[in-house]
Design a protein around this motif. Sequence first.
Motif, short mmCIF file in Angstrom:
data_model
loop_
_atom_site.label_atom_id
_atom_site.label_comp_id
_atom_site.label_asym_id
_atom_site.label_seq_id
_atom_site.Cartn_x
_atom_site.Cartn_y
_atom_site.Cartn_z
N PHE A 44 -12.16 10.95 7.83
CA PHE A 44 -12.00 10.66 9.20
C PHE A 44 -13.39 10.57 9.85
CE2 PHE A 44 -8.56 13.94 8.41
CZ PHE A 44 -7.66 13.17 8.93
N THR A 306 -2.24 11.56 17.50
CA THR A 306 -3.45 12.22 17.61
C THR A 306 -3.55 12.98 19.06
OG1 THR A 306 -4.22 10.83 15.93
CG2 THR A 306 -5.82 12.38 16.75
N ILE A 368 -9.83 8.05 13.68
CA ILE A 368 -8.26 7.72 13.14
C ILE A 368 -8.19 6.26 12.89
CG2 ILE A 368 -5.91 8.02 13.81
CD1 ILE A 368 -7.12 10.59 13.63
N HIS A 372 -3.57 6.47 8.30
CA HIS A 372 -3.38 8.04 8.40
C HIS A 372 -2.22 8.53 8.87
CE1 HIS A 372 -8.07 8.59 9.08
NE2 HIS A 372 -7.88 9.37 8.17
N VAL A 377 -3.55 14.37 10.00
CA VAL A 377 -4.21 14.91 11.19
C VAL A 377 -3.87 16.37 11.52
CG1 VAL A 377 -4.66 14.30 13.78
CG2 VAL A 377 -3.90 12.36 12.01
#
Length: 390
Positions: A44, A306, A368, A372, A377
């Motif tokens: 990340f 996210t 991000i 991903h 997350v």
Amino acid sequence: MLKNRINLELDEIKRNNLYRSFKNFYDPNYEHNFKINKNMGKNFSSNDYLCLSSNVEILNTIKDALKYGSGSTGSRLTSGNINHEKLEKTISEFKDTDSSLVYSSGYATNLGVISALCSKKDLILSDSLNHASIIDGCRLSNAEKIIYPHRDVEFIKKILEDDKFLKENQFGNIFIITDGVFSMDGDIAPIDELFKLCNDFNCTLIIDDAHGTGVLGKKGKGSLEHFKIKANENVIQIGTLSKANGLVGGYVAGYSELIDYLINKSRSFIYSTSLPPYVIAGAIKSFELIKNGDYVSKLQKNVSITNKIFSDLKNINFDDKHKTPIYPLVFGKNTMDMSNYLYNAGYQCIGIRYPTVAKGSERIRVSITSCHEKEDVVSLKDEISIYLEN
Ligand SMILES: Cc1ncc(COP(=O)(O)O)c(C=O)c1O
């Protein structure tokens, strides 16, 4: 003597808990992930927003371009002009400008563009959270500088309306310089208002869209597309190939005479070896993929996901207005401890300290990417929650 001073300063940096050192990002599965065109799910910290640094099509293009040699062998104005003009045509088309110019890095671009354009008697208005390369470009120029409070359009407007101040100083050209997306905060500059001010007051807006390109706008063209603004001669766009494009290099895009001027005057462009032809070939391919693929929409979808996942974190709230993949999780003095905890748990979430950010606002900068997964997350959020509860 010098060694003594170096040791003293290093000791002081360590005493203040500001010592910088490397973290190893080697992952034994990296090659495997490369092959399946997937990024490491627990990383990340990268700026590889569209995961193009491991894109097989780009890698194959680079392999093919190795026939042009491992290096460009000289500056663009000597022997180093190979496939570079083709990339510049691609960038101009992408950025909707007449012309563009490629530099060896985003850092070199800011240094070379700002120092060439902003001269003695000119005035630079620069955002207080601008990237170090903008700050260094401003320092290298002989222009007067005013650092305005972060995103404060009213502050700038007052200066531009202050006839007495402007007359007294007899400034030549006035420049407003800003990151498009701020690298450590992930917020977006008020480009619409700054653009209007520049048109009303005949100033030049320089936007460093290092973190906006490939990220903002439906087509990923950056801040101008985000605000539905068509570039005119009052705006200059700077970018890097090292983030969403997954490579290395920088560029400036604008009108033809501007680029012609920089070719003749910009020292970090003139006096530096040009990028290797395989990087240039990879960069052309990366723009083609951004234009024709669904990388940007995937990234934007991940940003919305996210925002929701992080809303569970105590005291940290990103609402739907958060449009970029950069999440500053401000933990203050606990940041480095938290970063080490996450690192030991297998997550790469680098802590950011002074002088990169202000004292007291130390943070984990989570970024991000388009590849991903939602579970990645969620597991990061869970790990952060565990740390915070203990
Ligand atoms: C806003 C901004 N501008 C410029 C740069 C420098 O770009 P590069 O890494 O290509 O030198 C960076 C990143 O490092 C950045 O965040």
